[in-house]
Design a protein around this motif. Structure first.
Motif, PDB file in Angstrom:
ATOM      1  N   ILE A 147     -70.111 -18.378  50.715  1.00 44.45           N
ATOM      2  CA  ILE A 147     -69.417 -18.619  49.449  1.00 44.45           C
ATOM      3  C   ILE A 147     -68.029 -19.219  49.641  1.00 44.45           C
ATOM      4  N   ILE A 148     -67.187 -18.516  50.374  1.00 47.80           N
ATOM      5  CA  ILE A 148     -65.776 -18.905  50.459  1.00 47.80           C
ATOM      6  C   ILE A 148     -65.596 -20.241  51.167  1.00 47.80           C
ATOM      7  N   ASP A 149     -66.210 -20.407  52.335  1.00 48.09           N
ATOM      8  CA  ASP A 149     -66.058 -21.661  53.077  1.00 48.09           C
ATOM      9  C   ASP A 149     -66.583 -22.853  52.275  1.00 48.09           C
ATOM     10  N   LYS A 150     -67.677 -22.666  51.549  1.00 51.28           N
ATOM     11  CA  LYS A 150     -68.229 -23.756  50.732  1.00 51.28           C
ATOM     12  C   LYS A 150     -67.245 -24.149  49.632  1.00 51.28           C
ATOM     13  N   ARG A 151     -66.633 -23.158  48.998  1.00 51.96           N
ATOM     14  CA  ARG A 151     -65.685 -23.470  47.922  1.00 51.96           C
ATOM     15  C   ARG A 151     -64.409 -24.107  48.462  1.00 51.96           C
ATOM     16  N   LEU A 152     -63.967 -23.666  49.639  1.00 46.62           N
ATOM     17  CA  LEU A 152     -62.806 -24.303  50.259  1.00 46.62           C
ATOM     18  C   LEU A 152     -63.109 -25.771  50.567  1.00 46.62           C
ATOM     19  N   ALA A 153     -64.295 -26.039  51.098  1.00 42.60           N
ATOM     20  CA  ALA A 153     -64.694 -27.409  51.426  1.00 42.60           C
ATOM     21  C   ALA A 153     -64.767 -28.271  50.163  1.00 42.60           C
ATOM     22  N   GLU A 154     -65.307 -27.708  49.078  1.00 36.93           N
ATOM     23  CA  GLU A 154     -65.376 -28.441  47.810  1.00 36.93           C
ATOM     24  C   GLU A 154     -63.983 -28.789  47.289  1.00 36.93           C
ATOM     25  N   ALA A 155     -63.010 -27.941  47.608  1.00 34.24           N
ATOM     26  CA  ALA A 155     -61.636 -28.170  47.171  1.00 34.24           C
ATOM     27  C   ALA A 155     -60.874 -29.108  48.107  1.00 34.24           C
ATOM     28  N   GLY A 156     -61.550 -29.579  49.165  1.00 37.93           N
ATOM     29  CA  GLY A 156     -60.913 -30.540  50.060  1.00 37.93           C
ATOM     30  C   GLY A 156     -60.328 -29.958  51.328  1.00 37.93           C
ATOM     31  N   MET A 181     -77.365  -6.196  51.647  1.00 36.25           N
ATOM     32  CA  MET A 181     -75.985  -6.511  51.295  1.00 36.25           C
ATOM     33  C   MET A 181     -75.359  -7.314  52.430  1.00 36.25           C
ATOM     34  N   SER A 182     -74.620  -8.345  52.084  1.00 33.21           N
ATOM     35  CA  SER A 182     -73.993  -9.199  53.081  1.00 33.21           C
ATOM     36  C   SER A 182     -72.725  -8.557  53.624  1.00 33.21           C
ATOM     37  N   ASP A 183     -72.413  -8.903  54.860  1.00 37.43           N
ATOM     38  CA  ASP A 183     -71.138  -8.459  55.399  1.00 37.43           C
ATOM     39  C   ASP A 183     -70.086  -9.522  55.077  1.00 37.43           C
ATOM     40  N   GLU A 184     -68.845  -9.232  55.417  1.00 38.55           N
ATOM     41  CA  GLU A 184     -67.751 -10.136  55.054  1.00 38.55           C
ATOM     42  C   GLU A 184     -67.887 -11.523  55.673  1.00 38.55           C
ATOM     43  N   SER A 185     -68.340 -11.599  56.929  1.00 40.51           N
ATOM     44  CA  SER A 185     -68.455 -12.913  57.566  1.00 40.51           C
ATOM     45  C   SER A 185     -69.548 -13.748  56.907  1.00 40.51           C
ATOM     46  N   ALA A 186     -70.635 -13.106  56.482  1.00 43.21           N
ATOM     47  CA  ALA A 186     -71.702 -13.834  55.793  1.00 43.21           C
ATOM     48  C   ALA A 186     -71.214 -14.321  54.430  1.00 43.21           C
ATOM     49  N   THR A 187     -70.472 -13.483  53.730  1.00 47.57           N
ATOM     50  CA  THR A 187     -69.924 -13.868  52.429  1.00 47.57           C
ATOM     51  C   THR A 187     -68.991 -15.049  52.585  1.00 47.57           C
ATOM     52  N   ARG A 188     -68.153 -15.003  53.613  1.00 46.38           N
ATOM     53  CA  ARG A 188     -67.234 -16.124  53.832  1.00 46.38           C
ATOM     54  C   ARG A 188     -68.003 -17.410  54.088  1.00 46.38           C
ATOM     55  N   LYS A 189     -69.000 -17.338  54.949  1.00 45.38           N
ATOM     56  CA  LYS A 189     -69.763 -18.537  55.294  1.00 45.38           C
ATOM     57  C   LYS A 189     -70.535 -19.073  54.091  1.00 45.38           C
TER      58      LYS A 189
END
Length: 50
Positions: A11-20, A1-9
């Motif tokens: 999934i979240i950071d990738k989606r933020l980058a895709e959104a500009g 299971m991933s920790d929060e920092s791994a999830t951010r790196k």
């Protein structure tokens, strides 16, 4: 299971980058703050009764 920092790196950071968003610019994206999670009993006690 991933920790929060791994999830951010992964999934979240990738989606933020895709959104500009520039995830490396602290004026656009900052690290999340730690918050206290209350046990369910405390949440139920603090709820208002109307």
């Amino acid at each position: 299971m991933s920790d929060e920092s791994a999830t951010r790196k992964e999934i979240i950071d990738k989606r933020l980058a895709e959104a500009g968003w520039n995830v490396f610019d602290p004026t656009q994206v900052v690290l999340e703050l730690s918050i206290a999670i209350l046990p369910a009993e405390k949440v139920a006690e603090s709820g208002s009764s109307d």
